[in-house]
Write an enzyme that holds these catalytic residues in place. Structure first.
Site, mmCIF file in Angstrom:
data_model
loop_
_atom_site.group_PDB
_atom_site.id
_atom_site.type_symbol
_atom_site.label_atom_id
_atom_site.label_comp_id
_atom_site.label_asym_id
_atom_site.label_seq_id
_atom_site.Cartn_x
_atom_site.Cartn_y
_atom_site.Cartn_z
ATOM 1 C CD GLU A 1 -2.776 -1.413 2.369
ATOM 2 O OE1 GLU A 1 -3.900 -1.935 2.252
ATOM 3 O OE2 GLU A 1 -2.276 -1.139 3.486
ATOM 4 C CG ASP B 1 -11.476 -8.411 -0.411
ATOM 5 O OD1 ASP B 1 -12.404 -8.623 0.371
ATOM 6 O OD2 ASP B 1 -10.481 -7.714 -0.101
HETATM 7 O O1 4EH Z 1 -4.341 -4.929 6.452
HETATM 8 C C1 4EH Z 1 -5.364 -5.902 6.299
HETATM 9 C C2 4EH Z 1 -5.152 -6.718 5.051
HETATM 10 C C3 4EH Z 1 -5.823 -8.075 5.086
HETATM 11 S S1 4EH Z 1 -5.195 -9.200 6.287
HETATM 12 C C4 4EH Z 1 -6.688 -5.194 6.052
HETATM 13 N N1 4EH Z 1 -6.582 -4.833 4.648
HETATM 14 C C5 4EH Z 1 -5.850 -5.896 3.990
HETATM 15 C C6 4EH Z 1 -7.831 -4.382 4.040
HETATM 16 C C7 4EH Z 1 -8.796 -5.443 3.572
HETATM 17 C C8 4EH Z 1 -9.681 -6.164 4.375
HETATM 18 N N2 4EH Z 1 -9.896 -6.180 5.719
HETATM 19 C C9 4EH Z 1 -10.868 -6.993 6.187
HETATM 20 C C10 4EH Z 1 -9.023 -5.823 2.279
HETATM 21 N N3 4EH Z 1 -10.033 -6.742 2.233
HETATM 22 C C11 4EH Z 1 -10.450 -6.957 3.517
HETATM 23 C C12 4EH Z 1 -11.448 -7.795 4.066
HETATM 24 N N4 4EH Z 1 -11.626 -7.780 5.412
HETATM 25 N N5 4EH Z 1 -12.216 -8.595 3.294
HETATM 26 C C13 4EH Z 1 -3.906 -9.992 5.513
HETATM 27 C C14 4EH Z 1 -3.136 -10.915 6.216
HETATM 28 N N6 4EH Z 1 -2.135 -11.546 5.674
HETATM 29 C C15 4EH Z 1 -1.822 -11.327 4.388
HETATM 30 C C16 4EH Z 1 -2.567 -10.438 3.687
HETATM 31 N N7 4EH Z 1 -3.589 -9.788 4.272
#
Ligand code: 4EH
Length: 228
Positions: free
Chosen positions: A12, A196
């Site tokens: 990011e 997503d």
């Molecule tokens: O910083 C966390 C990341 C996922 S956890 C929150 N970010 C991405 C935003 C996000 C998010 N949060 C909750 C994007 N989609 C989301 C969702 N629910 N569906 C993570 C852990 N390990 C590797 C990559 N990501």
């Protein structure tokens, strides 16, 4: 003016560092803080690592150690509002912690005593974002963003958050960073690009679109800084 730019994940923040090209790095409290000058401003950047604790801590350091005047957050998020598609951008009108639950004391979901229930973002920065979006001919949604220490990847939880908090997107850092900004009385801006659906396929979509959506957010933020 000293501008802090915060994300949660390397993906990011890296596109912004690459755009700046030249910057210094300082390691502090198991994190890296990058400083540079851009568009006449002193800039300090960091990616906090994932979740409310790490992001609140980074925000605190950005104010206490680096003397930031305003904080701009950029990153990706899961979509709750049906109108949001992957790659779309949203700014938070306000944000809330969806995993704060003190109902035993008669408090509404998301409320913590002596904190704001919904943390407001800065109206001036939000207007600037709308202006930048109009100039770039980009559609920009403004809505409530819900944060919690959970990656949302299922319809039941997704719909629960959407309904309980009237939220348009979900992520894991905005409300904690917003709370820190509110405590320091510093302007806060929260931008997210959709990676997503927050449904059953969220993990797969996230892996596929993290990088491209993070870049969309980063590019938008760069344009904003040029106008501050
Ligand atoms: O910083 C966390 C990341 C996922 S956890 C929150 N970010 C991405 C935003 C996000 C998010 N949060 C909750 C994007 N989609 C989301 C969702 N629910 N569906 C993570 C852990 N390990 C590797 C990559 N990501």
């Amino acid at each position: 003016m000293k501008i802090a730019i915060l994300g949660a994940m390397r993906e990011e923040i890296e596109p912004i560092l690459e755009h700046f090209g030249k910057y210094s790095e300082e390691k502090y409290a198991r994190n890296s803080f990058y400083t540079t000058k851009y568009a006449g401003h002193d800039i300090v950047l960091a990616y906090s690592k994932i979740g409310k604790v790490a992001s609140a801590m980074s925000a605190t350091i950005l104010f206490e150690r680096y003397g930031a005047d305003i904080l701009l957050f950029t990153g990706v998020a899961g979509a709750l509002d049906e109108s949001l598609k992957i790659g779309d951008i949203i700014i938070a009108s306000k944000c809330v912690q969806h995993d704060a639950e003190l109902e035993a004391f008669g408090h509404p979901l998301g409320f913590i005593p002596e904190s704001d229930h919904y943390t407001l973002t800065d109206p001036v920065l939000n207007s600037l974002a709308k202006k930048v979006a109009a100039e770039l001919d980009l559609e920009l949604l403004e809505g409530i963003i819900a944060s919690g220490d959970q990656f949302i990847a299922g319809n039941e939880k997704k719909m629960w958050i959407k309904q309980q908090f009237a939220a348009a997107a979900c992520e894991m850092e905005g409300a904690s960073v917003g709370q820190v900004c509110a405590f320091y009385a510093k302007p806060f801006f929260l931008l997210r690009a959709i990676s997503d659906t927050a449904s059953g396929d969220a993990g797969v979509l996230f892996d596929e679109f993290l990088e491209s959506s993070a870049k969309i957010g980063a590019q938008f933020l760069i344009k904003m800084i040029e106008k501050i």
